[in-house]
Design an enzyme around this catalytic site. Structure first.
Site, mmCIF file in Angstrom:
data_model
loop_
_atom_site.group_PDB
_atom_site.id
_atom_site.type_symbol
_atom_site.label_atom_id
_atom_site.label_comp_id
_atom_site.label_asym_id
_atom_site.label_seq_id
_atom_site.Cartn_x
_atom_site.Cartn_y
_atom_site.Cartn_z
ATOM 1 N N PHE A 90 -109.831 -21.476 -4.589
ATOM 2 C CA PHE A 90 -110.137 -21.321 -6.006
ATOM 3 C C PHE A 90 -111.634 -21.113 -6.229
ATOM 4 C CE2 PHE A 90 -111.602 -23.684 -9.838
ATOM 5 C CZ PHE A 90 -111.249 -22.715 -10.769
ATOM 6 N N TRP A 91 -112.428 -22.001 -5.663
ATOM 7 C CA TRP A 91 -113.860 -21.948 -5.978
ATOM 8 C C TRP A 91 -114.509 -20.664 -5.478
ATOM 9 C CZ3 TRP A 91 -115.875 -24.051 -9.900
ATOM 10 C CH2 TRP A 91 -115.330 -25.223 -10.408
ATOM 11 N N CYS A 226 -108.085 -34.962 -14.601
ATOM 12 C CA CYS A 226 -107.157 -35.922 -14.000
ATOM 13 C C CYS A 226 -105.735 -35.363 -13.990
ATOM 14 C CB CYS A 226 -107.200 -37.229 -14.784
ATOM 15 S SG CYS A 226 -106.166 -38.513 -14.062
ATOM 16 N N SER A 233 -101.808 -31.734 -5.593
ATOM 17 C CA SER A 233 -101.743 -30.695 -4.549
ATOM 18 C C SER A 233 -100.818 -29.542 -4.905
ATOM 19 C CB SER A 233 -101.301 -31.296 -3.198
ATOM 20 O OG SER A 233 -102.196 -32.310 -2.850
ATOM 21 N N ARG A 235 -101.950 -27.102 -7.066
ATOM 22 C CA ARG A 235 -102.869 -26.102 -7.612
ATOM 23 C C ARG A 235 -102.914 -26.122 -9.142
ATOM 24 N NH1 ARG A 235 -105.902 -25.259 -3.481
ATOM 25 N NH2 ARG A 235 -106.851 -23.567 -4.654
ATOM 26 N N ILE A 504 -121.477 -39.895 -17.497
ATOM 27 C CA ILE A 504 -120.681 -41.103 -17.744
ATOM 28 C C ILE A 504 -119.505 -41.125 -16.770
ATOM 29 C CG2 ILE A 504 -119.421 -42.432 -19.461
ATOM 30 C CD1 ILE A 504 -122.242 -41.819 -20.372
#
Ligand code: MYA
Length: 504
Positions: A90-91, A226, A233, A235, A504
């Protein structure tokens, strides 16, 4: 976001086990080299110690996946996190700097966006989700929806490597973190199961005016990604990230800042966590703090004793009337860092002033100012409360942690910087904030190696943690920024951090 971190080298036995595996994996390493490697990479040490596969080959394989230079700089925070660039499916498709695209020379390069787009090019519709799931915008002003987000994070958010502790952001801290001035409901995005309507994934962004060296970006800060443990896993994370990108883009925002404990392409900076025990006995009982060899519990308790009273003359709780002075001081103080947010008065009020309408047990942020004899505000210091759940412990359910937030002082702001004077002043302020942390029943005080923290962490008995916090920029190429630790992951007192932005 914060990263769950604990004091490093907590368990002597674990370290011994990891060292044995390293010895077997790489022939010819001296004891000293093995110790150095493990010190640099606390999370790798944990992984080697915990790995069920005891063959030398598996340890060697874990090491082979790491680039030697990354090991030596401590960037390889954990074997399991480090992949070749090609493995970031993805990245590799996103406008972020890539590993391996090193500078040709050591000269700094021109900083700027990676990809230029206009709002017209952005889709007005979200990408479809797989069958059985639907997009939802969460209204955090509605207590039921706020509770849904809280429940998801409470059960599924960030844990430490050994799954002993999990962040437990209170509903109040979630409101504080996700609803600063200018917040947008559309940027609180979730995924629900279509039938039950249960919230199973979430991601949030807030607006931030982010200065990187001499340029100010109208950017967003992405946090609270989250996914329910049962949907991992698959995607789904890239789908959420693309969706929040689309929603930011639609508001004309094309750059973002985010942080995380895992290594992704490519950190602009890496800071290390430090921990200062307050209630040492409890931290020991829950497995957070170690009992060092040759020490005894009573020595540790004595070591971490905190004085009953503050010592800085003129120190008092921040009040509404201080907002303008605090904003002015903070702005001038943050100017020295390579990267920092800019704060207007509303933002200073939101982030630093305790909302008196909150019940005492719901207080999120504590800020203390120093007022001199001429009624001038010369310093301030702040911390916020973020509890962690202790997973499966018979006696304790949570750790109450204070996180050092922003501070500023007039010392060193005019004329040549007097590092020695600044060190003395910051030590006094942090020591006094520790007194308040103790009064407000915090178990531990956490801080990163950012800002000028290197000047007081050791003096105030903060010990290095096993967690690192990587800072990332989306769609912006920037020269590296010092994270406050050296190549061996130890505090770098010569080269203090250029990071003036806390998360934060
Ligand atoms: S950091 C806090 C992250 N949350 C947690 O750690 C909570 C517990 N863990 C989980 O809920 C899941 O494990 C998560 C991944 C959701 C983290 N940041 O769906 P997958 C990449 C970025 O199969 P899952 C925070 O909140 C991973 O490398 N990418 O994985 C800041 C892989 O891509 P690639 C991450 O484990 C968030 C792909 O996802 C992260 O089921 C900033 C795998 O997807 C991570 N923390 O779910 C987000 N973890 O193949 C970026 C995994 O390439 C914002 N991945 O390796 C970017 C800016 C966007 C706005 C731009 C505006 C202009």
């Amino acid at each position: 976001m914060a990263e769950e971190s604990k004091p490093s080298n907590r368990k002597g036995k674990d370290k011994e086990k990891a060292a044995k595996k390293l010895h077997r994996a790489i022939d010819g390493l001296s004891n000293e080299q093995v110790t150095q490697l493990l010190d640099l990479n606390p999370a790798l040490a944990t992984e080697l110690a915990n790995g069920s596969d005891d063959t030398p080959d598996s340890a060697a394989e874990a090491l082979r996946r790491l680039n030697l230079q990354d090991i030596m700089t401590g960037l390889a925070s954990s074997g399991k996190n480090v992949k070749d660039m090609g493995a970031y499916r993805f990245w590799a498709t996103q406008p972020v700097p890539k590993f391996g695209e090193e500078q040709i020379s050591n000269e700094p390069f021109e900083e700027g966006p990676i990809k230029i787009q206009t709002i017209d090019e952005i889709s007005k519709e979200p990408s479809p989700l797989i069958d059985g799931f639907e997009w939802a915008t969460l209204d955090l002003l509605d207590t039921t929806q706020l509770k849904e987000v809280w429940e998801l994070l409470n059960g599924h958010y960030v844990e430490d490597d050994e799954a002993m502790f999990r962040f437990n952001y209170s509903a109040n801290i979630l409101k504080w973190a996700m609803m600063p001035p200018g917040w947008k409901k559309e940027w609180h995005r979730g995924v629900r199961a279509s039938q039950s309507k249960k919230l199973v994934a979430f991601i949030a962004a807030i607006p931030v005016e982010l200065r990187i060296r001499d340029k100010v970006l109208h950017a967003s800060e992405v946090n609270f990604l989250c996914i329910h443990k049962k949907l991992r896993s698959k995607r789904l994370a890239p789908v959420l990230i693309r969706e929040i990108t689309r929603l930011c883009n639609l508001e004309g925002v094309f750059q973002a800042i985010y942080t995380g404990g895992i290594v992704l392409p490519k950190p602009v900076s890496t800071c290390r966590y430090y921990h200062r025990a307050i209630n040492w006995q409890k931290l020991y009982d829950v497995g957070f703090s170690p009992l060092p060899a040759n020490s005894k519990p009573q020595f540790q308790i004595r070591k971490y004793a905190v004085s009953e009273r503050t010592s800085t003359r003129g120190l008092r709780e921040m009040q509404k009337k201080d907002i303008a002075a605090v904003q002015d001081l903070l702005t001038r103080y943050l100017a020295k860092y390579d990267m920092a947010a800019t704060f207007d008065k509303h933002e200073v009020e939101h982030w630093l002033l305790h909302n008196k309408k909150d019940a005492p047990e719901e207080q999120v942020v504590w800020t203390y100012v120093v007022e001199d004899d001429h009624k001038k505000i010369t310093d301030f210091i702040s911390f916020y409360c973020l509890e962690s759940s202790v997973i499966n412990h018979p006696k304790h359910t949570n750790i109450r942690a204070a996180y050092l937030f922003y501070y500023a002082t007039e010392v060193g702001l005019t004329g040549p910087v007097d590092k020695a004077a600044l060190k003395i002043r910051l030590n006094a302020l942090v020591s006094d904030s520790l007194v308040y942390c103790k009064q407000y029943k915090f178990d531990v005080y956490n801080a990163l190696s950012l800002m000028d923290n290197g000047l007081f962490l050791e003096d105030q008995k903060f010990g290095p943690g096993d967690g690192q916090l990587h800072y990332y920029l989306f769609n912006y190429r920037a020269n590296p920024i010092a994270g406050g630790v050296d190549k061996r992951n130890r505090l770098d007192l010569e080269n203090l951090s250029g990071i003036g932005k806390t998360q934060i």
